[in-house]
Design an enzyme around this catalytic site. Sequence first.
Site, PDB file in Angstrom:
ATOM      1  CB  THR A   1      -0.824   0.021   1.258  1.00 21.06           C
ATOM      2  OG1 THR A   1      -1.658  -1.398   1.439  1.00 21.06           O
ATOM      3  CG2 THR A   1      -1.800   1.226   1.482  1.00 21.06           C
TER       4      THR A   1
ATOM      5  CB  THR B   1      -3.766  -0.626  -1.204  1.00 22.89           C
ATOM      6  OG1 THR B   1      -2.876  -1.906  -1.138  1.00 22.89           O
ATOM      7  CG2 THR B   1      -5.131  -1.153  -1.112  1.00 22.89           C
TER       8      THR B   1
END
Length: 575
Positions: free
Chosen positions: A384, A402
Site C-alpha cells: 500500500t 493500495t
Amino acid sequence: MSISSIAKGTVTSIALAAALVVASGFVETSPAYAKTATQQPVFSASAIAAADQYSANAAQQILDEGGNAVDAAVAIAFTLAVTYPEAGNIGGGGFMTLYVNGKPYFLDYRERAPLAATKNMYLDDKGEVVKGKSLVGYAAVGVPGTVEGMWQAQRRFGKLKWKQVLAPAIHYATDGFTPDDQLIQRRNDSQKDFGGTTNFDTYFGSMKSGVNFKQPELAAVLTRIADNGESDFYRGKTADLIAASMRGHGLITKQDLELYKAVWRQPVEADWNGYHVITAPPPSSGGVGLVQLLKMKADLADDFNNVPLNSVQYIHLIAEIEKRVFADRAQYLGDPDFYKVPVAQLIDDAYLHKRAAEVNPNTPSDTKSVQPGLGTSMPEKAETTHFSVVDKWGNAVSNTYTLNGYFGSGVVVDGTGIVLNDEMDDFSTKPGVANQFGVVGSDANAIEPKKRPLSSMTPTILTKDGKVSLVIGTPGGSRIFTSIFQVINNVYDFHMPLADAVAAMRFHHQLLPPNTIFWEPYKPITGELAQQLEAKGYKLEGQDFNGDIQAIKIDADAPHAVADPRGRGVVRLIP
C-alpha cells in the site's frame, strides 16, 4: 450550439447544459469548489509528504499553479501509478480523509467484489483454501476504484481543471522516470512470487535501476482519462480493454466497471487528549482500531505512568491492548453496505473502559480468553502507499490506497500498462483462516458480489480548535493502525519531534499468532530487551516491513513534513 455557449444563457439553459454534461459523461469546467469565496492563508506554507520524489514534484507543481490540497493529492495519486507501480495505482482502490473549509469528509473508493464472485470461490472441493488463488492471477482481482475516487474528490473540492492535475502523471508515463534500487528489488521479489503465471514480465521485466523507463500504453490511458474523465475507465475504451483482458481468465466484466461508484461516508470521529480525531470508517477496520488503541491507552494512564517508551513493560501493555482490538476487528468489522457495523459501540468510552480493565498488567493474557467485547451474537506489508497534503488555506488530505500485494495480482491489462490489484485476498476466504497479513475474519467479511473487503487503511487527520494539527497515514496491512498509533503516542505522549517520532522503533501484535511480538529490521528488538520479553512469555518474530509513515504536523501555523526513513518518501514545503 456548444455546451459552453449554452452555459452562458438562462437558468433553463444552464439546467439543459447540466443534463448534457451528464449525458456526455465529461466536460472540462471549473469545479464547484473554485467558485467559493477566496480563502485567506491559514498556514505559513503548504506541505507535502509523499512516497517518492516524482509524486512530490507533481504536487508541488499543482500547488504552484494555484491548486489546493485536493488537487495536489489527486496529482500525487496518478503520478504514483506511474512511478511507484508496486503500490501506486489506478488498478486498485483506497480511502481518502479530507478536512476542507473546516469540515471533515471521508471518501471510500475501495475495490468491490465482481458480480460473479461467490463465498467459496477460493475453496477446493474439500472446502479448503486453494493456496495462492486469492493472491496471484486474474481471479484475485477486485473491481478498481481509484480513478472514480480521484474524480469524485477533485470534482467536489479541487480548484484546478481536471486535465491540469493529470498532466504530471502523463509526463512521467510519456517521457519516463528513473527507477531506483528499491523499486527494482521489489520487482525482482514479485517476479518470484508470480512465477511466470501472469503477463507481469512483459511490462516490467525490462525495468532497470538508473535507466529511464517509459510506459506509452499507460500514458495513452491517462491521456484518455484526462480528456474524458472517469467515464473512459468505467465505460469507455479503457473499460473495454479491461473487460477483454479479463474475459476467459477473471471475473470482472464491463458491467462490473459500469456499476462501480465511490461512496462518501461519515468519518469515524473521536475526542482524545484535547484533539479531535478524524479517521477511516468501515469498510476500514483501521479507524475504529486506532481510536480503540488511543482511548484504552489513555484509560490505562496509571499503568503507563513512568513506563519508558519501548521498554519491556511498555511493549507488554500495548500488546495487551492490541489483543482486544484485533479480537473485535475479526468479529465485527466489514462492509457497512452489507453488515451493520457497531462503530458507536466499539468506540464508546464506557465500552473501552471495560476492555481496558481486562488488560493484565503483569503477564500476557491467555489468547483464548480474549474474546470480542460485545459478545458473539452480532453477525496492506509495503504494498500500500500513503501520502499527506496540507495547503496554506488550512485544507488537508490524508490518502491511503493500495494494490494489496506488491504489484497486486501480477496481472497487467493488455494494451494499457494498468497493474491490477489482488484485493480479493482481503475478504475472509474462509472464516477463521488467516490472509497474507496473518489476520482472520468472520462472515462479516465473507465474499459477496459488489461487497468491499475489510481493510486496515487508516488515513487520519487530527485537529485542535478547528484547525489541522496532524495529517498521518502509512501502508502496512494489519500494521497500519498500530504504526500510526505508536507515532501519535510518540508525538503527543512522549513529546518527540515529528522526525524522531516517525523514525523510532515500531512493533506489532495482533492476537494471532498467540503472544507474538513482530519486530522490524530498521530498529530490531535485540539483546536485553528481547531476553526480557521472552522471559515474560512472548515469542519474537521478525518482519520485513512495519510501515512507511508520511506525516505533516502543524506547529504555530507552520507545517513540518516528514517522510519515513524506511521508504523512499520525499517532503516539500511551498510558501
